[in-house]
Structures are given as structure tokens and as C-alpha cells.
Motif scaffolding. Structure first.
Motif, mmCIF file in Angstrom:
data_model
loop_
_atom_site.group_PDB
_atom_site.id
_atom_site.type_symbol
_atom_site.label_atom_id
_atom_site.label_comp_id
_atom_site.label_asym_id
_atom_site.label_seq_id
_atom_site.Cartn_x
_atom_site.Cartn_y
_atom_site.Cartn_z
ATOM 1 N N PHE A 49 2.924 10.039 -45.103
ATOM 2 C CA PHE A 49 2.992 9.389 -44.085
ATOM 3 C C PHE A 49 1.900 8.176 -43.688
ATOM 4 O O PHE A 49 2.108 7.039 -43.233
ATOM 5 N N GLY A 50 0.570 8.576 -44.035
ATOM 6 C CA GLY A 50 -0.414 7.752 -43.801
ATOM 7 C C GLY A 50 -0.553 6.757 -44.784
ATOM 8 O O GLY A 50 -0.790 5.702 -44.457
ATOM 9 N N ILE A 51 0.007 6.888 -46.160
ATOM 10 C CA ILE A 51 0.305 5.957 -47.154
ATOM 11 C C ILE A 51 1.102 4.682 -46.648
ATOM 12 O O ILE A 51 0.952 3.779 -47.018
ATOM 13 N N PHE A 52 2.484 5.505 -46.252
ATOM 14 C CA PHE A 52 3.382 4.273 -45.752
ATOM 15 C C PHE A 52 2.754 3.309 -44.693
ATOM 16 O O PHE A 52 3.282 2.380 -44.845
ATOM 17 N N GLY A 53 2.101 4.006 -43.723
ATOM 18 C CA GLY A 53 1.514 3.346 -42.691
ATOM 19 C C GLY A 53 0.590 2.353 -43.234
ATOM 20 O O GLY A 53 0.854 1.050 -42.776
ATOM 21 N N LEU A 54 -0.140 2.622 -43.991
ATOM 22 C CA LEU A 54 -1.113 1.535 -44.767
ATOM 23 C C LEU A 54 -0.583 0.568 -45.505
ATOM 24 O O LEU A 54 -0.749 -0.620 -45.411
ATOM 25 N N LEU A 55 0.721 0.849 -46.039
ATOM 26 C CA LEU A 55 1.417 -0.177 -46.926
ATOM 27 C C LEU A 55 2.299 -1.143 -45.600
ATOM 28 O O LEU A 55 1.907 -2.254 -45.961
ATOM 29 N N ILE A 56 2.389 -0.791 -44.538
ATOM 30 C CA ILE A 56 2.811 -1.764 -43.496
ATOM 31 C C ILE A 56 1.573 -2.550 -43.226
ATOM 32 O O ILE A 56 1.900 -3.876 -43.199
ATOM 33 N N LEU A 57 0.581 -1.990 -42.794
ATOM 34 C CA LEU A 57 -0.476 -2.801 -42.505
ATOM 35 C C LEU A 57 -1.018 -3.883 -43.609
ATOM 36 O O LEU A 57 -1.590 -4.876 -43.448
ATOM 37 N N PHE A 58 -0.906 -3.396 -44.925
ATOM 38 C CA PHE A 58 -1.316 -4.374 -45.982
ATOM 39 C C PHE A 58 -0.242 -5.406 -46.253
ATOM 40 O O PHE A 58 -0.512 -6.752 -46.558
ATOM 41 N N VAL A 59 0.999 -5.065 -46.307
ATOM 42 C CA VAL A 59 1.818 -6.104 -46.748
ATOM 43 C C VAL A 59 2.368 -7.005 -45.675
ATOM 44 O O VAL A 59 2.625 -8.224 -46.001
ATOM 45 N N THR A 60 2.562 -6.575 -44.456
ATOM 46 C CA THR A 60 3.146 -7.324 -43.357
ATOM 47 C C THR A 60 2.602 -8.646 -43.242
ATOM 48 O O THR A 60 2.913 -9.580 -43.016
ATOM 49 N N PRO A 61 1.226 -8.656 -43.009
ATOM 50 C CA PRO A 61 0.341 -10.098 -42.740
ATOM 51 C C PRO A 61 0.775 -11.107 -43.994
ATOM 52 O O PRO A 61 0.807 -12.200 -43.471
ATOM 53 N N PHE A 62 0.739 -10.569 -45.156
ATOM 54 C CA PHE A 62 1.145 -11.361 -46.267
ATOM 55 C C PHE A 62 2.277 -12.179 -46.219
ATOM 56 O O PHE A 62 2.688 -13.184 -46.638
ATOM 57 N N ILE A 63 3.325 -11.102 -45.833
ATOM 58 C CA ILE A 63 4.656 -11.698 -45.809
ATOM 59 C C ILE A 63 4.940 -13.022 -44.712
ATOM 60 O O ILE A 63 5.433 -13.989 -45.041
ATOM 61 N N LEU A 64 4.261 -12.619 -43.616
ATOM 62 C CA LEU A 64 4.198 -13.732 -42.511
ATOM 63 C C LEU A 64 3.248 -15.033 -43.051
ATOM 64 O O LEU A 64 3.766 -16.198 -42.637
ATOM 65 N N TYR A 65 2.340 -14.619 -43.731
ATOM 66 C CA TYR A 65 1.619 -16.174 -44.316
ATOM 67 C C TYR A 65 2.081 -16.914 -45.134
ATOM 68 O O TYR A 65 1.869 -18.185 -44.992
ATOM 69 N N ILE A 66 3.282 -16.410 -45.878
ATOM 70 C CA ILE A 66 4.100 -17.250 -46.761
ATOM 71 C C ILE A 66 4.574 -18.507 -45.829
ATOM 72 O O ILE A 66 4.488 -19.448 -46.388
ATOM 73 N N ASN A 67 4.918 -18.456 -44.548
ATOM 74 C CA ASN A 67 5.494 -19.371 -43.725
ATOM 75 C C ASN A 67 4.585 -19.742 -42.623
ATOM 76 O O ASN A 67 4.881 -20.251 -41.646
ATOM 77 N N ASN A 68 3.169 -19.374 -42.941
ATOM 78 C CA ASN A 68 2.023 -19.879 -41.883
ATOM 79 C C ASN A 68 0.968 -20.153 -42.654
ATOM 80 O O ASN A 68 -0.202 -19.670 -42.252
ATOM 81 N N ARG A 69 1.225 -21.337 -43.293
ATOM 82 C CA ARG A 69 -0.150 -21.754 -44.199
ATOM 83 C C ARG A 69 -1.013 -22.653 -43.184
ATOM 84 O O ARG A 69 -2.055 -22.846 -43.743
ATOM 85 N N GLN A 70 -0.820 -22.857 -42.269
ATOM 86 C CA GLN A 70 -1.573 -23.315 -41.318
ATOM 87 C C GLN A 70 -2.739 -22.738 -40.652
ATOM 88 O O GLN A 70 -3.405 -23.102 -40.123
#
Length: 448
Positions: free
Chosen positions: A378-399
Motif C-alpha cells: 500500500f505504501g509503494i502504491f502511495g509513493l507511485l502516486i506521489l512520483f507520477v502525478t506531478p510529471f503528468i501535470l507538468y506535460i501541459n504546464n511547461r510555464q
């Protein structure tokens, strides 16, 4: 000129605050009480139309170590609790994106670890204290992330948020100089030094000063339009860097340098040929400035700081471990995960089990291995959320020019200081903001 004077005056006021608190320590608690009260007034008066909760929370994050250092905090989780309350208040006033509930899932993934802890804890273990100590940071991160997820903000407003975070760090540095004016007299070895850290934990002090290094560097490079501003921010950057290095705690300084490098990289990457030429000159000047700061610190510590970063003791002998004993804790946590891979040993229980193995209390300094050992899969899945989500948002947030710097600060900090203070949680959430160089037509519309 008015803005320059107001910024300079704010810096002066915070230097005075350090002097007053140093003279009358009791006022630190008054200060700690007034900050959220005044912040609540501003948020309520404007109904958070301009994201006032971010400004108040940024100031709280910046002041936390100063308050803890001076005995102002009412308890160790005081600032985290205040930040969570302001984030909730912000959601009530201005709503939040339904997609932000991915961080609600992150909180749900922590529940099995909580249940395991309540069932397996020893009869003499204070389960409530253990849970609060270990989960206040992740909860603070989740609350901040839900509020900031894709929330639109101008780059100028983000810079104001960083300024507000940086002002209390000025108080911190001035207090350190008052508490310990002569580093040369107290530095005798290469271990983290409480005397140069205001009598408080060098790890936390180094962390907040490393963040301060980045804040005043960004002010110096991006927002110093006059000679006066260049001089002011240059001096602040030098003094914050010097005192950060002098704590002999490497983690915060390394994080601060890494943040600066990330900022310079993105600036260079997105610049045209003229901008790249100017940035190359800035890199050279900053390099020379860094050499000067390091050289002066080395002189003041009789060369011991160089041995510290080379992982040597005062006699020049290489130490067996590079992380101050953290390797043993990380190894123990990894073994706990292998023994309990699904649910982990329970939130906060890793410390109890290590006490049985090592014969003393050894709190985890690494949030990643702690999540593995205490929350399992459960902790590993939680960490995956923390690691992946910001980079997904950054794709359309280059500014978002600060994105990489913020993420690196969070990642490096949780690896050496866990989430003892609110800074890594709040700075991580800043990665999720939708930053725009030009203010959008309807920035004050609630997120739907």
C-alpha cells in the motif's frame, strides 16, 4: 521604488523579530499564536479570492523551524496542523478539482497501516503519538496537494509566495548569528553541530536554510531589477548559504544547490541564444560566488567543513558510513518490508521494532523506506502516486519554471529528513499548480 522599499522593509522587520525573540524568548509563542490568527482574518475577509491561504501557509512553512528553535511552537505538529486547516478553508471558499482526489486515494492507502498499528502495538506504546508523528507529514502533503492540484496562478503570484516563505528564514539566519556569532569557537569536529544551528536539530535547520538559498537565489537572478535589489538579495543569499553550510548537516545544502541547478537548467533550456549567453555569464558569476562562500566557511571552520563533505572525521579518517548511521536504519526498514510485504508492520511501528533490535529509539529519516516497511505494498502504491502525478501535470504546464526545483527539494528532503517539518509537503504541492506567465482572464473562478 515602493515595492523595493516594502520588500526591504519586510526584510528589516524580520531581522528585528529575531532580535526581539532572542531578547525575550516568551514572545516566540505570541508570534506563533498571532500568525494563524492574522492569516485567518485575511483569508476570511477576502473569502480566499486571491488564494490567500497559499500566502499564509507559505509564511507558516517558512517560520516553522524558527518557532521550534525558539520554543514558540505549541507542539511539534503545530505548523502542519495550521497548514492543513488553511488548505481546508481554501477548499471551502474556492472548491478544488475532482481529479485532485487521487491524493484522497493516497490517504486511503495509509489506512491499512493505521489499522495494523492499532492491532499489533505493544501495550506500553503510545499509538496515537506514533501515528501523529509519522502521518502528520503525509496528511499535510495530501491536503496541500488536493487544494493546489491544477489551481491556476500567475508566475508573479508564485514569486510572492516564495518571498513570504523566505522572510521568516531571514529571522532564522539573524537568530543564528545572535545565538552563535563565532563559528570558529564552537566547531571542534565534523558531526552536525547544534551550536551553529541555534540549539535545534541541524537537519531541520539545514533543510529550511537550503530552501532559503534557492528562494533568495531566484530573487537575485529573476527579480532583482535594480542595484539595490541585487545587493539585498545577494547579501541574503550569501548569509543564508554560509549559515546553512555551517550547520554541518549536508542534506539541506545539497538540496538547495540541486534546486538552483534545476532552475538554471530549465532557464537555459527554454532561453533563446541571447538568453543562453547571459545565463552562461550568470553561471560563472554564481560559481565564483559559491567558491567564495565555501572558502570563507572553510576558513571559519579550520577546514573541518571540507572533511565533513568528504565523509571524514576531524583527523581526516574516512568514516565507515556516509549517512550518519542512516544506512543501518534503512537496511532494517528494508528487512521489515521483506518480512511484511503486504501491509507492512504498521504506521509508526518501525521505530518500536528497531528499538528491540538496536536497543535504542531510532526514528526513520527516510520517508521512502519508512513507507515500504510500515505500509508495505500500500505504501509503494502511495509513493507511485506521489512520483507520477506531478510529471503528468507538468506535460501541459511547461510555464512552471520552478517545477523541477520543487520536486527535487521534496525528493531529497524526504530521503534525509523524512517529513519532520511542513516544508517538503507544501513545496511538493507547489509542483501541482498551473502556473501561467500571463494572468488568465478568470483566475478567481473556483475550480470545477
Amino acid at each position: 521604488m515602493k515595492k523595493i522599499m516594502s520588500y526591504g522593509f519586510a526584510v528589516f522587520i524580520h531581522a528585528v523579530i529575531a532580535l526581539v525573540v532572542f531578547t525575550i524568548p516568551l514572545l516566540s509563542k505570541v508570534y506563533a499564536f498571532l500568525i494563524p490568527v492574522i492569516g485567518l482574518y485575511f483569508v476570511s475577509r477576502n473569502k480566499n479570492k486571491n488564494n490567500e491561504v497559499l500566502y499564509v501557509s507559505a509564511y507558516l512553512v517558512g517560520v516553522e523551524v524558527f518557532l521550534r528553535m525558539t520554543g514558540g511552537n505549541f507542539n511539534n505538529e503545530y505548523i502542519k496542523i495550521c497548514v492543513m486547516i488553511f488548505m481546508l478553508l481554501g477548499m471551502l471558499y474556492r472548491n478544488f478539482s475532482t481529479n485532485a482526489l487521487i491524493y484522497g486515494l493516497f490517504l486511503i492507502l495509509l489506512i491499512p497501516g493505521i489499522l495494523v498499528a492499532t492491532v499489533t502495538a505493544h501495550f506500553d506504546t503510545d499509538v496515537k503519538k506514533a501515528l501523529v508523528f509519522n502521518l502528520s507529514g503525509p496528511f499535510c502533503l495530501a491536503f496541500c496537494s488536493i487544494y493546489m492540484y491544477k489551481r491556476r496562478i500567475s508566475f508573479t503570484d508564485l514569486e510572492q509566495i516564495l518571498k513570504l516563505m523566505g522572510l521568516p528564514i531571514v529571522s532564522n539566519v539573524v537568530y543564528l548569528f545572535l545565538y552563535n556569532p563565532s563559528i570558529k569557537e564552537v566547531v571542534k569536529g565534523t558531526s552536525s553541530n547544534f551550536a551553529t544551528s541555534g540549539g535545534f536539530g541541524p537537519n531541520q535547520v539545514s533543510t529550511i536554510l537550503g530552501l532559503g538559498m534557492f528562494i533568495f537565489f531566484s530573487q537575485l537572478v529573476l527579480f532583482s531589477k535594480t542595484k539595490l535589489m541585487i545587493l539585498l538579495n545577494g547579501i541574503l543569499f550569501i548569509f543564508v548559504s554560509y549559515r546553512g553550510i555551517a550547520t554541518f548537516s549536508r542534506g539541506g545544502v545539497v538540496a538547495g544547490v540541486a534546486m538552483i541547478m534545476c532552475l538554471m537548467f530549465l532557464m537555459y533550456y527554454f532561453s533563446n541564444s541571447i538568453g543562453k549567453t547571459k545565463l552562461s555569464l550568470v553561471v560563472v558569476l554564481v560559481g565564483l560566488l559559491g567558491i567564495g562562500i565555501w572558502g570563507y566557511t572553510s576558513l571559519q571552520t579550520s577546514g573541518l567543513i571540507e572533511k565533513r563533505y568528504a565523509n571524514k572525521d576531524a583527523r581526516g579518517r574516512v568514516k565507515n558510513d556516509r549517512l550518519g548511521g542512516r544506512e543501518a536504519i534503512m537496511g532494517a526498514e528494508y528487512q521489515l518490508f521483506l518480512d511484511n510485504p503486504v501491509t507492512g508492520v504498521g504506521a509508526g511501528m518501525g521505530k518500536e521494532l528497531r528499538k528491540e533490535s538496536f536497543g535504542q529509539d531510532t526514528a526513520s529519516h527516510n520517508e521512502i523506506t519508512r513507507m515500504f516497511s510500515e505500509h508495505g505494498l500500500f505504501g509503494i502504491f502511495g509513493l507511485l502516486i506521489l512520483f507520477v502525478t506531478p510529471f503528468i501535470l507538468y506535460i501541459n504546464n511547461r510555464q512552471h519554471l520552478y517545477f523541477l526545483s520543487f520536486f527535487v527539494f521534496w525528493l531529497l528532503t524526504i530521503n534525509h529528513a523524512a517529513m519532520r517539518i511542513a516544508a517538503p509537503a507544501f513545496v511538493y504541492a507547489l509542483c501541482l499548480l498551473s502556473v501561467q506567465v500571463k494572468i488568465p482572464e478568470k483566475t478567481n473562478e473556483p475550480i470545477r
